[in-house]
Every structure is written in C-alpha cells, then in structure tokens.
Design a protein around this motif. Structure first.
Motif, PDB file in Angstrom:
ATOM      1  N   TRP A 167       0.816  -1.220   0.000  1.00  0.00           N
ATOM      2  CA  TRP A 167       0.000   0.000   0.000  1.00  0.00           C
ATOM      3  C   TRP A 167       0.851   1.271   0.000  1.00  0.00           C
ATOM      4  O   TRP A 167       0.337   2.371  -0.210  1.00  0.00           O
ATOM      5  N   LEU A 189       0.197   9.058   3.949  1.00  0.00           N
ATOM      6  CA  LEU A 189      -0.725   7.999   3.531  1.00  0.00           C
ATOM      7  C   LEU A 189      -1.785   7.711   4.588  1.00  0.00           C
ATOM      8  O   LEU A 189      -2.578   6.779   4.450  1.00  0.00           O
ATOM      9  N   LYS A 191      -1.155   6.857   7.681  1.00  0.00           N
ATOM     10  CA  LYS A 191      -0.637   5.947   8.700  1.00  0.00           C
ATOM     11  C   LYS A 191       0.090   6.767   9.762  1.00  0.00           C
ATOM     12  O   LYS A 191       0.744   7.757   9.458  1.00  0.00           O
TER      13      LYS A 191
END
Length: 270
Positions: A167, A189, A191
């Motif tokens: 990902w 992203l 995260k």
C-alpha cells in the motif's frame, strides 16, 4: 593504561613495543588520524615486520588504530596491504543517534550533513521472514528499498534494506530523494507511526559490506546488525528495516519503559 592482559605483560621486543605505542596513543603523543608506518615501528623498536604488523593488529582490535585501504602508494607503503592511522580513542566523539525518526532528521540534528543514496528500489514478493515481520502473507507484494546512509560524501555509516507493505507503492518515487523521511511519508498515507522496536547484534563485517563501506579487508571493525520495526497505535507493522551500522562511528542511544505493564497493550511482545 595499567590493565594489560597477562599474555601482554611480556619482556619480548614486540610486547614491549606494543605497550609503549599503546601508552603514547592513550597519552595523546600520537594525534588522531596520524599515519603510523610498520617500517617506523621496525626501526624504532628493532622488531621484525611480522612483529610490527602484530602490534598494529592488536591496537586495531582495541580501537586505537584504524586500518584503511591505501588510496595512494608511496615508497614507504609499496608492499603494504592497508594504511594505519591513529584512531580517536574517545567514544563520546562518535556520531550519536537518538533513534528518533528517520536517519536524515535524526543524525542531521547533530550537525552532520546526513543524506541517503538509493541503490535499489523495486517491488518484490515477501519471503517468510519479511512476511512474518510485516504480518502479511508469504508471497504478497512489498516495496524493497536498499539505500546507503551517509554522514558525508566520504563516509557511509549504514546499509539499509527496508521493506514496506504494497500500500506504500504511490510513495516509491519519494523514497529516492536524499532527504527522504519514511515516517513523514507514512503520515501522508494516513498511517501514524507510533512505536518502534530494535533488535541489535554485533558481528564482523562480511566481504560485501567491506566493499560498500570502503573498509580494508583486515579492518577489525564490528557492525551493528539491527532489525528495526515500526508500528501504529493498534500494533500493526508499518515497515521493517535490516540495518548494518558501522560500530566504530555510531553511538546508539535508547529510551524505553522499564516495565511491560507500561507499554501499550497492543504493542507488548512486538
């Protein structure tokens, strides 16, 4: 200075020469980075070439002498395989890393112009070890990034083999930048890197590592082999790095909870 091994408390010329040179290094009579030639030891202390090499080898193992590849042959080094220079004996002068954040941000705070050099960036399929560390299935796609971490143009301090889940793929071009920060990219992203663990082993450098670091083949420098994993707050692995750090340059500083009960439950035993 007074705690010599029993086998070195000897009366031979080689043993006495070793003790005297060691004493001079510790007292600062030799300056860091000063070249010391085997031939000079032979003539000054009346020992053989083998004896001089033995002395320098002992001093290198103690970290008092550096063994470097010869860049330019001279008459005095025409038959030599390596160049010997006095090391800085004070470990506190080494490059300190707090292990907080990515390499460039961490080491750069210490006044070093740190940057990365990408050697390889590609998509691979996870082998059993990488799959276990990233908590994915064997054979799943992963991003593999091999890079050199440089303190400056002359000094490579780390070889980093980094694996990220697939990902992360849209951020691959960003990884190639010399000031890239993988944790900042993870945040982009969505995260949130929260927790990091490291497992450290100390081993000799192998042939490939000596070539990449520019080490002499008989340099006794040890390497820190570090498996570094980062997680989000829920304990999910975000990336794993297999780091090979130079033990003669790095000082590693860690902080951690003393009791397992203080570690967030999702991250215990990770």
């Amino acid at each position: 200075m007074e705690t010599l091994p029993v086998e070195l408390r000897e009366k031979s010329k080689t043993g006495q020469a070793y003790i005297e040179i060691r004493r001079k290094i510790l007292l600062g009579e030799y300056q860091p980075d000063q070249i010391i030639l085997p031939r000079e030891i032979e003539l000054t202390y009346h020992v053989s070439n083998t004896g001089a090499q033995t002395i320098l080898g002992r001093l290198a193992i103690e970290g008092l002498v550096k063994v470097l590849p010869i860049k330019k042959k001279t008459r005095a080094t025409s038959a030599a395989l390596g160049e010997y220079r006095i090391a800085d004996p004070y470990m506190r002068h080494r490059m300190l890393t707090t292990r907080h954040g990515d390499f460039v941000g961490d080491v750069g705070k210490g006044g070093h112009p740190a940057y990365k050099e990408t050697l390889l960036l590609k998509i691979e399929y996870a082998d059993p070890e990488v799959a276990r560390l990233l908590d994915i299935e064997v054979g799943e796609k992963v991003i593999f990034h091999r890079n050199l971490q440089r303190r400056d143009k002359e000094t490579i301090v780390c070889i980093n083999d980094q694996y990220l889940p697939f990902w992360f793929v849209e951020m691959m071009p960003e990884l190639e930048k010399p000031d890239s920060d993988v944790y900042a990219l993870l945040c982009k992203l969505g995260k949130q890197p929260y927790w990091c663990t490291e497992t450290v082993d100390v081993v000799p450098a192998n042939t490939v590592e000596r070539a990449l670091f520019g080490l002499s083949f008989d340099d006794p420098t040890s390497m820190f082999k570090i498996i570094r994993r980062s997680f989000d707050k829920e304990g999910h692995p975000l990336e794993v790095q297999f780091l090979t750090d130079r033990g003669d340059i790095y000082r590693l500083h860690y902080s951690f909870y003393l009791y397992a009960s203080d570690i967030p439950e999702a991250l215990r035993d990770k």
